[in-house]
Design a protein around this motif. Structure first.
Motif, PDB file in Angstrom:
ATOM      1  N   ALA A  39      40.469  18.345   7.780  1.00 40.50           N
ATOM      2  CA  ALA A  39      41.126  16.946   8.149  1.00 40.50           C
ATOM      3  C   ALA A  39      41.280  15.940   7.420  1.00 40.50           C
ATOM      4  CB  ALA A  39      40.071  16.357   9.559  1.00 40.50           C
ATOM      5  N   ALA A  40      40.437  16.223   6.038  1.00 42.30           N
ATOM      6  CA  ALA A  40      40.400  14.955   5.107  1.00 42.30           C
ATOM      7  C   ALA A  40      41.353  15.993   4.165  1.00 42.30           C
ATOM      8  CB  ALA A  40      38.902  15.452   4.422  1.00 42.30           C
TER       9      ALA A  40
ATOM     10  N   GLU B   6      31.318  25.182  10.257  1.00 42.53           N
ATOM     11  CA  GLU B   6      32.426  25.358  11.224  1.00 42.53           C
ATOM     12  C   GLU B   6      32.820  23.758  11.171  1.00 42.53           C
ATOM     13  OE1 GLU B   6      31.910  27.061  15.535  1.00 42.53           O
ATOM     14  OE2 GLU B   6      33.014  25.238  16.142  1.00 42.53           O
ATOM     15  N   ALA B   7      31.399  23.176  11.427  1.00 42.82           N
ATOM     16  CA  ALA B   7      31.367  21.469  11.559  1.00 42.82           C
ATOM     17  C   ALA B   7      31.878  21.196  10.147  1.00 42.82           C
ATOM     18  CB  ALA B   7      30.223  21.051  11.460  1.00 42.82           C
ATOM     19  N   PHE B   8      31.879  21.876   8.889  1.00 44.85           N
ATOM     20  CA  PHE B   8      32.008  21.140   7.699  1.00 44.85           C
ATOM     21  C   PHE B   8      33.432  21.813   7.301  1.00 44.85           C
ATOM     22  CE2 PHE B   8      27.819  20.572   6.247  1.00 44.85           C
ATOM     23  CZ  PHE B   8      27.652  19.279   5.868  1.00 44.85           C
TER      24      PHE B   8
ATOM     25  N   LEU C 128      40.955  22.894  -2.407  1.00 38.76           N
ATOM     26  CA  LEU C 128      39.884  24.297  -2.366  1.00 38.76           C
ATOM     27  C   LEU C 128      38.841  24.033  -2.194  1.00 38.76           C
ATOM     28  CD1 LEU C 128      41.620  24.464  -5.794  1.00 38.76           C
ATOM     29  CD2 LEU C 128      42.285  25.612  -4.475  1.00 38.76           C
ATOM     30  N   MET C 129      37.761  23.154  -1.888  1.00 41.68           N
ATOM     31  CA  MET C 129      36.668  22.972  -1.924  1.00 41.68           C
ATOM     32  C   MET C 129      35.839  23.408  -0.229  1.00 41.68           C
ATOM     33  SD  MET C 129      35.151  19.320  -3.314  1.00 41.68           S
ATOM     34  CE  MET C 129      33.930  18.800  -2.039  1.00 41.68           C
ATOM     35  N   THR C 130      37.517  23.141   0.607  1.00 39.40           N
ATOM     36  CA  THR C 130      36.864  23.959   1.951  1.00 39.40           C
ATOM     37  C   THR C 130      37.412  25.486   2.268  1.00 39.40           C
ATOM     38  OG1 THR C 130      38.319  21.707   2.601  1.00 39.40           O
ATOM     39  CG2 THR C 130      37.723  23.317   4.744  1.00 39.40           C
TER      40      THR C 130
ATOM     41  N   ALA D 261      42.013  28.466  12.446  1.00 38.58           N
ATOM     42  CA  ALA D 261      41.909  30.307  12.195  1.00 38.58           C
ATOM     43  C   ALA D 261      40.330  30.044  11.844  1.00 38.58           C
ATOM     44  CB  ALA D 261      42.816  30.142  11.397  1.00 38.58           C
ATOM     45  N   SER D 262      40.506  29.059  10.009  1.00 37.22           N
ATOM     46  CA  SER D 262      38.993  28.587   9.518  1.00 37.22           C
ATOM     47  C   SER D 262      37.438  29.371  10.937  1.00 37.22           C
ATOM     48  CB  SER D 262      39.313  27.702   8.952  1.00 37.22           C
ATOM     49  OG  SER D 262      39.871  27.152   8.754  1.00 37.22           O
TER      50      SER D 262
END
Lengths: 250, 508
Positions: B473-474, B465-467, B491-493, B433-434
Motif C-alpha cells: 500500500a505504501a 501478511e500484514a506487513f 524493494l523493502m516489501t 498475490a503476496s
C-alpha cells in the motif's frame, strides 16, 4: 466363482511414524471380492488403507491397484478408487446433490451420467427429502450416507471404506450393506475395516486380521476356523484369540 | 453443594478455561511455547508504547476545564473503544450459545442454571475487560508517564465501558434470538460484530469527506458545527471523558452505571439464557435450502473445484461480513473519488493505499479459506488430479474474487486518473498475490469454521501478511507521489516476502 485377478496388491508396504505402524505388509485382494480388514485399535488398518488411497506416502513397498502402480501413477489409480473415512468429511454449505455434482466433476464424469446416478444413490440411501438441504444440519449418519454416495457416484472399481457403518442406524446400515453388496455383485471390489465383527462375518468373502502392522491371519471364515483348529467358534472368539496370541508373542 | 459454593466453583472453572484458551491462542496450542509467548507478549507491549506515544503523547498534559472540541474528541475515542468492545462481546456471546462443548454437561447437571449462566455472563464481561485493559495499557502508561497518576483513572473507564459493552452485547444477542431465531442470529451477530467497530470510524470519515473533503475524522470532531450541536459542558455525556482525566465522581458514576446495567442484564436474561442456549444447540442450523442451480455441469476438474470454492465462499458468513466490512472501508475512498470529479481534489491519491491494503487483507483471508480451510481434505486428496492443479484452481478463485470486488472501483478511478488506476491495479495484483503466496507457504489443514483462529497457526505468517499489505500500500502511494521512495519501499516489501518464503515450512 470369483475371478482371481488382483484388485489390490501390497508388497512390503512399510510406514513408520513414532513407531512402526505398518511392517512390510504383503496383502492381495482379488477383483470382485468383499474383503474385511480387522484388527485392534492402532493395528495399522487405517494407515494401510490411507496409503492405498494415496493419502499417505509409504516409506517402502509397492501398491498396485488393478495392475496400476499407484505410487508411480497415482492419478490413474485414484481414477478407479474411492475412499470413505470413518469421519465423514463433506461440505456443510453444499446440498447432497451439489456435493455429488462436485465429486463427479472432480472425477471427470459426464453430467448426463452422473446426475441421474447421484439422484438414484441419494434416494436409495433414504436422503430424498434432503436432496436440496445444506448438509450443515445433518446428523453424523446422514453425513456418512452423503459421503458414501459421493464415493459411489464416480463408479469406482475399488472401494475402500474405513469403518463405514459407524454412526448409522440399523435401517441405514442395511441400506449401505445392500448397496455395497450390489457393487460387489457387479464386479467391484470392496475393502472395509470394521469393528462390527458380525458384518465381516456375514458380508466378507475373505477376512484379514492385522496386528502391529502385520497380517496375522487371512482367509474365508471357514479357512480361519480351520487355521484356528476349531470349527464351531465365532469370528469374535477367533479374533480375540488371534490378537491375544499376537500380543503375547510381542 | 450450596448455591454459593456452586457459583465459586463454576467461576473458577470459567476463569481456568478462559486462561487456557487465551494461552492456546498465544502458543498456537503447542506445548513448550508458554515462555516464548509470554516474552513475546511483553516485548510486544513494550514496543506498543512507541506508537502509543506518537498517537496520544501530546494529550498527557490535558487539564480541566476542557473546551467542547477536546471533550468531543475524547468522548468519540471512548465511544470507538466501546464499539470495539461491543463487537468482541457479541462474538463471545455467540460462541457461548453455539459452541456446545460443555453445554450438554452443564445443563444435565443438578446445579441452578440461572446461577451458572450468571457466572458465564460475568465471565464474558471479564474477558472483554481483560482484553481491553491489555490493549489500553500502553496508551494509559504513556499518559501516566507524561501527565501524572490521575490518568490511572482511564483504567477505571475501560472497566466501566467493558461492563456496559458486555451487557448490551448479551441483550442484543438474546433479543435477536427472540426476533429472528437461532440460525439467523448466528449470521447477523457475526456480521454485526464485524461491522460495528469499523462502522463508527467509517461514518466519521464519510461525514468528514462530505463536509471537508478529507479522510480525517478529526475534521468533523473538532469542527464548529460539532461543538454547536454538542451538549453543555456540565452534561452527563462528558462523564467518560472527565472520568478518564481523573474526575473521581464521574468515574464512580460510570462504574456504578456499568455494574447496574450488567446486573440488570444478568437478572433479566440469566433465567432465559438456558432456553436460548437450548434452542440454539437443538437447532444448530435450520434446513437451509440450497439454490436449485445447475450443479451438474460439463467442464474440467479444475472448473469443478473452482465452482465448489465459489459456492462455499458465497455461502460463508465470515466472508459475507468481511466483504461487507471491506466494502464499508471502501465507501470513504469511493466518496472521495466521487467528490474529486467536481473538485479535482489532490487528496484523491490517498485512496490508492486504502484499496491496495484492503485487497491484500481480503486476499489473505480468502486464501486461507480456500487453501487451508478445506473441509473435505481426503476427498480432494484422493481425486484423480495432481495436487499442483488443485492448488492452482484454489489460487485462481482468490484472484478472481479480488478482481470482481475491486474492478468497479478501478474502473471509476481509471476514468478520473488513468495513471493512478494503473498503479493501483498493479498494487492490488501484487498485494493479493503476496498474501495468497504467504497463505500457501504456511498452509495447514483446518476446517473453515476455525477461521477465527487462523492467526494462531503461524504468528509469523500473520505478521508477514500484514506487513506485506501495508508495504505494498505504501509502495503504491509513494510510486505516485515520490517514485524513488516508492522503489525503496517496494524493494523493502519484496525483501519481507523473500524472508517469509525462506522461513516458511513449505517452499514449493
Amino acid at each position: 466363482m470369483k475371478p482371481n485377478k488382483s484388485a489390490l496388491a501390497l508388497r512390503g508396504l512399510t510406514k513408520r511414524f513414532d513407531r512402526l505402524a505398518v511392517d512390510a505388509l504383503d496383502l492381495t485382494v482379488r477383483t470382485g471380492e468383499f474383503y474385511a480388514l480387522l484388527g485392534p485399535n492402532g493395528a495399522g488398518k487405517t494407515t494401510t488403507l490411507r496409503m492405498v488411497a494415496g493419502l499417505l506416502r509409504p516409506d517402502a513397498g509397492s501398491v498396485s491397484v488393478l495392475g496400476i502402480d499407484a505410487l508411480a501413477d497415482p492419478v490413474a489409480a485414484k481414477q478407479i478408487t474411492a475412499w470413505v473415512s470413518d469421519e465423514p468429511m463433506i461440505y456443510d454449505k453444499l446440498t447432497p446433490l451439489e456435493y455429488l455434482a462436485f465429486v463427479a466433476g472432480l472425477w471427470g464424469i459426464d453430467p448426463e451420467i452422473s446426475e441421474p446416478s447421484a439422484h438414484d444413490l441419494l434416494v436409495s440411501l433414504g436422503l430424498e427429502p434432503h436432496l436440496h438441504e445444506r448438509c450443515e444440519g445433518f446428523s453424523k449418519g446422514m453425513r456418512q450416507k452423503v459421503a458414501l454416495a459421493g464415493a459411489l457416484v464416480h463408479d469406482p472399481r475399488l472401494i475402500i471404506l474405513d469403518e463405514p457403518l459407524t454412526g448409522l442406524d440399523a435401517v441405514s446400515a442395511r441400506h449401505v450393506k445392500g448397496l455395497l453388496g450390489d457393487r460387489v455383485r457387479s464386479g467391484c471390489t470392496v475393502i472395509m475395516t470394521t469393528h462390527i465383527l458380525e458384518v465381516a462375518e456375514r458380508m466378507a468373502d475373505r477376512i484379514g486380521v492385522i496386528a502391529s502392522g502385520r497380517l496375522i491371519a487371512e482367509g474365508t471364515l471357514s479357512e480361519l476356523r480351520q487355521q484356528n483348529g476349531r470349527n464351531d467358534t465365532s469370528l469374535e472368539d477367533m479374533f480375540i484369540a488371534l490378537v491375544d496370541t499376537e500380543a503375547a508373542a510381542a | 453443594m450450596s448455591s454459593s459454593a456452586d457459583l465459586t466453583w463454576f467461576a473458577r472453572h470459567e476463569i481456568r478455561l478462559a486462561w487456557r484458551e487465551g494461552l492456546a491462542m498465544l502458543t498456537a496450542g503447542r506445548k513448550g511455547r508458554k515462555r516464548t509467548a509470554i516474552i513475546g507478549l511483553i516485548v510486544f507491549a513494550a514496543i506498543m508504547h512507541l506508537p502509543a506515544y506518537a498517537v496520544i503523547g501530546r494529550f498527557a498534559d490535558l487539564q480541566e476545564p476542557l473546551d467542547k472540541s477536546t471533550l468531543i474528541v475524547i468522548t468519540a475515542t471512548i465511544l470507538l473503544a466501546w464499539a470495539l468492545m461491543l463487537s468482541q462481546a457479541i462474538e463471545s456471546v455467540t460462541r457461548v450459545f453455539y459452541a456446545r462443548a460443555d453445554l450438554d454437561l452443564i445443563m444435565s447437571s443438578p446445579v441452578a442454571l440461572a446461577n451458572v449462566f450468571s457466572v458465564r455472563i460475568a465471565a464474558i464481561a471479564l474477558q472483554v475487560i481483560a482484553m481491553a485493559l491489555l490493549l489500553s495499557t500502553p496508551f494509559v502508561d504513556v499518559l501516566v508517564i507524561g501527565g501524572g497518576w490521575r490518568w490511572l483513572a482511564a483504567f477505571g473507564v475501560v472497566v466501566a465501558i467493558g461492563l456496559s459493552a458486555a451487557a448490551v452485547a448479551i441483550a442484543i444477542t438474546v433479543v435477536l434470538f427472540r426476533l429472528i431465531g437461532p440460525s439467523r442470529t448466528r449470521l447477523v451477530a457475526q456480521i454485526l460484530a464485524a461491522v460495528i467497530g469499523a462502522g463508527f470510524v467509517i461514518a466519521l470519515q464519510i461525514a468528514a469527506i462530505l463536509s471537508y473533503g478529507t479522510l480525517s475524522r478529526f475534521a468533523v470532531l473538532t469542527s464548529d458545527a460539532a461543538a454547536a450541536f454538542a451538549p453543555a459542558l456540565d452534561s452527563i455525556v462528558w462523564w467518560p471523558a472527565r472520568a478518564a482525566l481523573g474526575d473521581g465522581e464521574a468515574l464512580l458514576g460510570l462504574l456504578a452505571g456499568g455494574l447496574v446495567l450488567l446486573g440488570a442484564v444478568m437478572a433479566i436474561f440469566s433465567p432465559r439464557f438456558a432456553d436460548t442456549v437450548v434452542s440454539a444447540s437443538a437447532n444448530p442450523a435450520t434446513a437451509q435450502q440450497g439454490l436449485r442451480t445447475k450443479a451438474f455441469r460439463a467442464g474440467s476438474r479444475q472448473q469443478a473445484l473452482r465452482w465448489k470454492e465459489f459456492v462455499l465462499l458465497k455461502r460463508d458468513p465470515w466472508l459475507l461480513s468481511q466483504s461487507l466490512m471491506q466494502l464499508l472501508y471502501l465507501v470513504p475512498p469511493a466518496l472521495l473519488l466521487w467528490k474529486s470529479f467536481a473538485d479535482s481534489d489532490a487528496a484523491l491519491v490517498l485512496i490508492t493505499p486504502v484499496i491496495v491494503m484492503a485487497a491484500g487483507q481480503l486476499a489473505g483471508g480468502l486464501a486461507w479459506l480456500t487453501i487451508s480451510g478445506e473441509d473435505a481434505p481426503d476427498l480432494v486428496a484422493t481425486a484423480p488430479l495432481p495436487a499442483s492443479r488443485v492448488t492452482r484452481a484454489k489460487i485462481e478463485v482468490v484472484l478472481i474474487a479480488i478482481a470482481v470486488i475491486f474492478a468497479p472501483l478501478l474502473m471509476a478511478l481509471a476514468w478520473a486518473a488513468p495513471l493512478q488506476a494503473a498503479v493501483t491495479a498493479s498494487g492490488i495484483i501484487i498485494a493479493a498475490a503476496s498474501a495468497t503466496a504467504i497463505q500457501h507457504w504456511f498452509r495447514v489443514q483446518a476446517r473453515r469454521s476455525q477461521f477465527r483462529r487462523r492467526q494462531t497457526s503461524s504468528r509469523f505468517a500473520t505478521f508477514a501478511e500484514a506487513f506485506s499489505s501495508i508495504g505494498w500500500a505504501a509502495t503504491a502511494v509513494l510510486a505516485l507521489a515520490l517514485p524513488v521512495a516508492g522503489l525503496i519501499s517496494g524493494l523493502m516489501t519484496a525483501a519481507i516476502i523473500a524472508v517469509t518464503w525462506k522461513i516458511s515450512p513449505r517452499r514449493d
